[in-house]
Design a protein around this motif. Structure first.
Motif, short mmCIF file in Angstrom:
data_model
loop_
_atom_site.label_atom_id
_atom_site.label_comp_id
_atom_site.label_asym_id
_atom_site.label_seq_id
_atom_site.Cartn_x
_atom_site.Cartn_y
_atom_site.Cartn_z
N GLN A 15 -5.36 5.42 0.16
CA GLN A 15 -3.67 4.74 -0.44
C GLN A 15 -4.25 4.00 -1.37
N CYS A 39 -7.38 5.78 4.34
CA CYS A 39 -6.72 5.81 5.47
C CYS A 39 -6.76 7.26 6.05
N TRP A 78 0.67 -0.75 0.00
CA TRP A 78 -0.28 -0.36 0.09
C TRP A 78 0.81 0.85 -0.40
N SER A 79 0.22 2.71 -0.56
CA SER A 79 1.03 3.37 -1.02
C SER A 79 1.03 4.41 0.38
N SER A 80 1.74 5.10 0.67
CA SER A 80 1.86 5.99 1.68
C SER A 80 0.38 7.14 1.50
N CYS A 81 0.14 6.77 2.54
CA CYS A 81 -1.27 7.82 2.80
C CYS A 81 -1.08 9.80 2.38
#
Length: 402
Positions: free
Chosen positions: A178, A206, A166-169
């Motif tokens: 995300q 997120c 998952w990408s950062s928020c």
């Protein structure tokens, strides 16, 4: 058992093959297993009787199975005889959708070898199926039952690789999102194989700590009343840092919460005092401005060049003098007098060789009592002054005492 068969003599032995017609009339109702949203069709033990024109079906999508009765037109859309059918459109959007037309047959559907194994289904005569139904023309059906016969051993359907992390928020406070992604490379589709089914990306919400709330100014209030009922005063208006109030360590509003401005009341009808006069005439060392532009309140005397105060208060006076450089006098100097006392002075003693002219000004505010006198006098070189609008004497009341 269907009442009508299409019979055909095959080979020298004279054997007869009867092909089931999917649209033929049924003497006895077809019995099919019927279950919804199960993970193994072999665990289904519920059966139903199909209506006329229906066959058994099994559908699998994402490891979840449905089974029961379905209209035979929904099994591939091919008129005429057939034993197993899978619609092309359906196959491209689900894992498996197959039909059959004997009692309880749908528990054994969707069990074909993977195309990569390249083994023909031993229960199917691929040559005969291709002769009658051209099964090899539908490569995505043929790859399940006759991959070797139809020369589809190199066909590869695409399969998703693992999801990325998952990408950062995407926000530092409050709610954001995300994402993660996957690619169709495990394996990648090849030689006519199907692309992966499903989304390449997923998104989820997120949640971070609440954002600071920075303060914002409210609208200004209306201007308050003037601080005086007559003359020059002050007005005030206010605003507050409440739109919104700062919170959660947010910044306070920048700027002033209070605003003031000068106001001048007009209810002052009894002291409209102002004058302007221009031109120049001299009487000894006194200067008279004989041409009156206006003389509200009648305080200025154009014969003597003197202003007599009719109402006690604060007054403003200004004198502008323009020297004619062509005159014989090299020096001009004058003073403003109140009751014969000098208050301001202006002058020049420069010689201007280009024969031009220029102005000299003196101005100020003074408190006058009633009947005080204001005049311009004690002038040296008054004969060098230009007799024009460029020489003027003006004055007006700023604020009366009462």
């Amino acid at each position: 058992m269907p009442a009508h068969c299409l019979c055909k003599k095959m080979g020298e032995c004279g054997s007869v093959i009867c092909l089931l017609l999917l649209h033929c009339a049924v003497v006895e109702a077809l019995s099919c297993f019927s279950c919804q949203n199960i993970d193994d069709p072999l665990t289904c033990n519920t059966t139903i009787s199909c209506s006329s024109g229906q066959v058994c079906f099994l559908e699998e999508h994402g490891g979840v199975y449905r089974m029961g009765c379905i209209n035979n037109q929904q099994c591939g859309g091919v008129t005429g005889a057939g034993i197993v059918a899978r619609g092309i459109k359906e196959r491209q959007s689900s894992g498996c959708h197959e039909c059959c037309s004997t009692d309880g047959c749908n528990s054994d559907l969707c069990k074909h070898q993977k195309p990569s194994s390249c083994i023909d289904d031993e229960t199917v005569d691929c040559a005969k199926m291709n002769s009658y139904f051209h099964v090899c023309q539908d490569i995505h059906q043929a790859k399940l039952v006759c991959p070797k016969f139809c020369n589809l051993c190199t066909l590869v359907d695409g399969n998703w690789a693992d999801w990325s992390l998952w990408s950062s928020c995407d926000v530092t406070c409050d709610n954001g999102s995300q994402t993660r992604s996957r690619i169709c490379t495990d394996p990648a589709p090849a030689n006519g194989g199907l692309d992966c089914i499903g989304s390449r990306t997923e998104t989820k919400i997120c949640q971070r700590d609440s954002c600071p709330v920075h303060g914002g100014w409210s609208l200004w209030t209306a201007w308050g009343s003037c601080s005086v009922t007559c003359g020059v005063g002050m007005q005030r208006r206010d605003r507050s840092c409440s739109n919104p109030y700062p919170s959660l360590y947010g910044d306070h509003c920048f700027g002033e919460a209070r605003d003031d401005r000068i106001c001048m009341s007009t209810a002052c009808s009894g002291w409209k005092i102002a004058f302007t006069a221009h031109g120049v005439s001299t009487h000894g060392r006194s200067v008279i401005f004989p041409i009156v532009d206006h003389n509200y309140g009648g305080g200025y005397n154009s014969n003597t060049g003197t202003f007599t105060c009719p109402v006690a208060g604060i007054y403003y006076f200004a004198v502008t003098l323009r020297k004619d450089i062509s005159a014989d006098s090299d020096q001009v100097y004058c003073q403003l007098f109140i009751n014969s006392h000098s208050t301001l002075g202006t002058g020049d003693n420069l010689i201007n060789d280009d024969k031009s002219s220029y102005s000299m000004t003196m101005s100020g505010t003074f408190h006058l009592n009633r009947n005080d006198h204001v005049s311009v006098g004690n002038c040296y070189g008054a004969d060098a002054l230009m007799n024009s609008h460029d020489c003027a004497f003006t004055g007006f009341i700023v604020l009366p005492d009462n």
